[in-house]
Design an enzyme around this catalytic site. Structure first.
Site, PDB file in Angstrom:
ATOM      1  N   SER A 415       2.885   9.652   4.987  1.00  0.00           N
ATOM      2  CA  SER A 415       3.978   8.738   4.645  1.00  0.00           C
ATOM      3  C   SER A 415       3.421   7.486   3.949  1.00  0.00           C
ATOM      4  O   SER A 415       2.281   7.087   4.205  1.00  0.00           O
ATOM      5  CB  SER A 415       4.675   8.325   5.949  1.00  0.00           C
ATOM      6  OG  SER A 415       5.945   7.811   5.704  1.00  0.00           O
ATOM      7  N   GLN A 493       4.788   5.860  -4.828  1.00  0.00           N
ATOM      8  CA  GLN A 493       5.998   5.160  -4.368  1.00  0.00           C
ATOM      9  C   GLN A 493       6.094   3.828  -5.087  1.00  0.00           C
ATOM     10  O   GLN A 493       5.175   3.005  -5.011  1.00  0.00           O
ATOM     11  CB  GLN A 493       5.972   4.925  -2.853  1.00  0.00           C
ATOM     12  CG  GLN A 493       7.317   4.378  -2.369  1.00  0.00           C
ATOM     13  CD  GLN A 493       7.327   3.885  -0.928  1.00  0.00           C
ATOM     14  OE1 GLN A 493       6.525   3.014  -0.564  1.00  0.00           O
ATOM     15  NE2 GLN A 493       8.220   4.417  -0.114  1.00  0.00           N
ATOM     16  N   TYR A 574      13.902  -4.159   1.164  1.00  0.00           N
ATOM     17  CA  TYR A 574      13.349  -4.701  -0.080  1.00  0.00           C
ATOM     18  C   TYR A 574      14.446  -4.733  -1.145  1.00  0.00           C
ATOM     19  O   TYR A 574      15.614  -4.473  -0.836  1.00  0.00           O
ATOM     20  CB  TYR A 574      12.108  -3.894  -0.489  1.00  0.00           C
ATOM     21  CG  TYR A 574      11.025  -3.980   0.574  1.00  0.00           C
ATOM     22  CD1 TYR A 574      10.471  -5.218   0.907  1.00  0.00           C
ATOM     23  CD2 TYR A 574      10.618  -2.863   1.295  1.00  0.00           C
ATOM     24  CE1 TYR A 574       9.516  -5.334   1.908  1.00  0.00           C
ATOM     25  CE2 TYR A 574       9.666  -2.965   2.304  1.00  0.00           C
ATOM     26  CZ  TYR A 574       9.120  -4.205   2.609  1.00  0.00           C
ATOM     27  OH  TYR A 574       8.184  -4.322   3.603  1.00  0.00           O
TER      28      TYR A 574
END
Ligand SMILES: Cc1cc2nc3c(=O)[nH]c(=O)nc-3n(C[C@H](O)[C@H](O)[C@H](O)COP(=O)(O)OP(=O)(O)OC[C@H]3O[C@@H](n4cnc5c(N)ncnc54)[C@H](O)[C@@H]3O)c2cc1C
Ligand SMILES: Cc1cc2nc3c(=O)[nH]c(=O)nc-3n(C[C@H](O)[C@H](O)[C@H](O)COP(=O)(O)O)c2cc1C
Length: 767
Positions: A415, A493, A574
């Protein structure tokens, strides 16, 4: 002590027995409103552990009870014309009426005074003559409800309707029979509890119930309708009710989950269902009642123990046990309430999902129960994962998965995890080793940390970036290493910190602003994260254009680096999550208000990124499936819409995280605690998902995947200290086909041998 027990159910009777066994001098009277032999319900099931507990407490009654148990091993799941049978489940059951007869007899033998047809009124003066009043008067306890506030009563009325019937049809297996009708799905839970009798509980959603017209039927009509519906399982046997005192549709109930903050008030002590209930589909209410009774009798008879200390210990210990069971029961209740989420499954997977619904039974538990059946599931999983090419019998986590033209060799993902170790956004040797090592460790897919599209889009000064040529060169070195030395795919990401930017390195204080050198932050609205954080500047349209273009530029750089996949980070509060959450987004223009409006900008960014990313390469989006703020924030129901909206823009995978979107969140943690959101999005939205959050054992991963609750599983913290988590899992599960760097092969086979030796030794000890 002089004690009154209200109610003649299992809790009261067993408590009376347990007290007398510990001290025959206690004076105990049991008051039951019904005559002896009149009770609701039919059979109850027990576990082996309950049998051990009651045997240790009172061998005399235990011997009679266990002597009369009906045993059965198999579970039959009838679904869409197929019967899926799995074995090794080891149930034991007894008729409720017979259990009560045994307990009444034993209580009398020990000198307990039993009063029947004695309705008790909590307001009556006579209770003052007793040292203790044990309110064991069941789920509808009058004694508890007479002072709800004192006990802190919390009742959750669940959605489905059920009726508890019996039948002379003897079911050889614990039977779940699901029937699809023009009114919706309706199903039965049936099991034998005596040589000539079975319990037959019928359940359906409230809409189905009303659509059938059960709300307008008499009890006899309801029973006749159920007999017709389930005729093929009943072989001509009749269904019967023993709740004839309930008129018409009143025999149909909604399960009530009961919790109490306090189990004692004055001289009244709650016991059994009066204090707590656990949904009938996990069959533990009687077990809890009996174990409460044993514990209460224990503490009340402990020498040198004050009454107050005794009651404190009773509640502390029992409420913990109850909590654990209620958590499992909630999962099980919700599974049945959301049944239609799973009715598109093939029968084998449907049965697997049913068996693992409470999360108490896992993949490896099922292997222990019925290896052959589990292997059928594994073979089915692999066949589907490989479009019929593989007949392999192996754990689901090692099956490949394809997103567009990218195939990952297994379902384990590292992750995304911020390392806070970059300078000016440039990943360095730390990152090279960190990502390289995790790719060597066997995971099918490795995510980079949130890599920021601009200097001011960073969370901290240590975040990695993708806005200049230095970044491209440094990331390319990492990606090339991964591709050259492992079979892992690597996903970039991309994110922007928004209002949660300009904060310290993770280990110096999460979300805490810098001591100096803070940069201005912007977000959907001027809502700050906490009083300590900056007030962000609400984004103008030209800010929005600029940031969108930064995302697109970063995607192009990602392509130069040869990343296999890109993920948009739209979770955790975010920038983009701040648009989606109504708690952060207070805009009044077309980017605020309705979910459609709040999604407009994140979707625009995603669509622009998708257009810049090759069509044969996949993209995902990470979302927070709940703000953990009830209906004030994003709800799991909306998360399905969010997933669907991104999928329409070309997202191939929804990476389902949760929370961190506002400082006041109230998360409910536990093993695999975010997986239910992934399950919902996958099976309601029919989308590919990745589950994350406290998944740390191979058994968790396999259970989630085989039950169709996610397509990939992501592990963050476990990979921090164990980059080789996947190889270790392969060794543990004795799976030989995992790709291991040749340099490390000797280590893997030694680990596999040692773990097998340990497992064999542990198994020998159990025998
Ligand atoms: C459909 C269904 C299926 C179930 N299946 C299982 C199963 O498989 N396994 C399992 O372990 N549990 C099962 N249960 C749960 C189980 O029945 C209860 O958890 C268990 O009976 C709790 O025991 P108790 O003594 O606390 O309460 P109860 O058994 O409810 O006993 C309370 C008693 O108090 C009496 N009473 C109430 N008020 C008064 C009053 N004012 N004055 C005098 N008497 C009063 C009632 O008549 C009753 O006899 C099931 C429950 C349901 C609804
Ligand atoms: C040190 C650390 C850094 C993290 N950084 C990110 C990140 O950059 N991007 C992200 O989406 N999630 C990030 N997360 C969240 C994880 O990806 C994951 O969702 C979370 O830790 C729950 O998974 P776990 O229980 O396996 O740790 C981070 C987690 C940790 C522990």
């Amino acid at each position: 002590m002089k004690i009154a027990c209200i109610g003649g159910g299992p809790a009261a009777l067993y408590f009376a027995i347990s007290m007398k066994l510990r001290d025959p001098a206690h004076e105990i009277e049991v008051f039951e409103r019904n005559p002896p032999g009149v009770t609701f319900g039919w059979g109850v099931v027990f576990s082996d552990l309950t049998v051990e507990n009651i045997t240790a407490n009172d061998p005399v009654s235990a011997e009679i009870i266990t002597g009369e148990f009906a045993h059965w091993d198999d579970i039959d799941v009838h679904f869409k014309g197929e019967t899926i049978t799995s074995g090794g489940h080891g149930f034991i059951g007894i008729g409720r009426k017979r259990l009560l007869e045994i307990l009444q007899h034993r209580a009398r033998e020990l000198g307990v005074v039993l009063h029947f047809e004695s309705e008790c009124d909590p307001a009556a003066r006579k209770w003052r003559d007793f040292d203790l009043v044990i309110a064991a008067d069941g789920a509808n306890s009058r004694f508890r409800d007479a002072d709800r506030e004192a006990f802190g009563v919390d009742i959750d009325v669940r959605a489905n309707k059920f009726v508890w019937l019996g039948t002379s049809k003897v079911f050889d297996a614990f039977t779940f029979a699901f029937e699809e009708t023009e009114h919706g799905w309706i199903w039965a839970h049936a099991y034998r509890f005596a040589p000539d009798c079975s319990t037959f509980i019928v359940e359906c959603s409230e809409e189905t119930w009303a659509s059938f017209g059960f709300d307008r039927m008499s009890q006899d009509e309801s029973i006749a309708a159920c007999e017709k519906l389930f005729a093929k399982y009943l072989d001509g046997h009749r269904l019967q009710s023993n709740a004839s005192h309930l008129v018409g549709s009143a025999a149909w109930l909604n399960f009530r989950r009961i919790k109490c903050e306090r189990w004692t008030s004055g001289n009244v002590i709650l016991l059994g269902d009066a204090a707590h209930t656990a949904h009938f589909s996990i069959g533990s209410g009687t077990k809890l009642a009996l174990e409460d009774a044993i514990k209460l009798a224990d503490v009340l008879n402990r020498k040198g123990f004050s009454l107050e200390a005794a009651l404190d210990e009773y509640q502390a210990e029992r409420s913990l046990e109850v909590l654990k069971l209620q958590n499992s029961a909630r999962n099980s209740t919700e599974w049945f309430e959301t049944l239609e989420r799973y009715t598109h499954f093939e029968p084998l997977q449907f049965a697997y999902s049913l068996l693992t619904r409470s999360q108490r039974i896992s993949h490896e538990n099922l292997r222990l129960r019925d290896r052959e059946w589990l292997e059928t599931v594994e073979r089915w999983f692999w066949k589907r994962a490989t479009d019929g090419k593989s007949n392999k019998t192996a754990p689901p986590m090692f099956a490949p998965f394809k997103l567009r033209e990218m195939e990952v060799q297994n379902r384990v993902t590292v992750s995304p995890m911020a390392m806070y170790s970059a300078v000016d956004g440039v990943p360095n040797d730390f990152h090279f080793v960190h990502y390289g090592e995790r790719a060597l460790g066997g995971a099918g897919l490795v995510f980079t940390e949130m890599t920021c599209v601009s200097p001011e889009g960073r969370i901290s000064p240590g975040c990695t970036g993708m806005w200049n040529a230095d970044h491209v060169a440094a990331w390319k070195r990492i990606v090339d290493f991964v591709h050259a030395n492992s079979k892992a795919k690597i996903c970039l990401q991309l994110g922007h910190s928004g209002g949660k930017g300009s904060t310290r390195l993770g280990w110096e204080g999460n979300d805490v602003p810098l001591d100096d050198g803070n940069w201005p932050v912007m977000a959907a609205s001027d809502v700050r994260w906490s009083p300590a954080n900056q007030v962000p500047t609400p984004m103008t349209r030209s800010d929005m254009d600029k940031v969108r273009d930064q995302f697109v530029a970063a995607v192009r750089m990602g392509l130069e680096c040869d990343f296999d996949m890109v993920e948009l980070h739209a979770a955790h509060g975010y920038l983009l999550a701040g648009f989606i959450s109504p708690l952060q987004n207070r805009r009044t223009d077309e980017y605020g208000g309705s979910l459609e409006n709040r999604l407009r900008y994140p979707l625009e960014v995603f669509a622009a990124m998708r257009a810049a990313w090759p069509s044969d390469k996949p993209m995902s989006v990470r979302i927070s499936a709940t703000d953990w703020a009830g209906d004030d924030g994003v709800t799991p129901e909306e998360a399905v819409e969010i997933g669907e909206a991104f999928a329409r823009e070309g997202a191939d995978l929804i990476d389902v995280s949760a929370g961190q979107t506002w400082a006041g969140q109230q998360p409910v943690y536990g093993r695999m605690f975010q997986t239910p959101f992934s399950d919902r999005i996958r099976n309601e939205g029919k989308l590919a998902t990745m589950a994350v959050g406290n998944i740390y054992e191979p058994d968790h991963a396999n259970s989630i995947l085989a039950a169709g609750r996610a397509d990939l599983v992501a592990l963050a913290r476990p990979h921090l200290v164990d980059p080789f988590w996947t190889l270790r899992a392969a060794a543990q599960l004795d799976y030989r086909d995992v790709h291991c760097p040749p340099q490390y092969l000797n280590g893997l086979s030694q680990l596999a041998r040692n773990l097998k030796r340990e497992a064999d030794a542990a198994a020998a000890l159990r025998v």
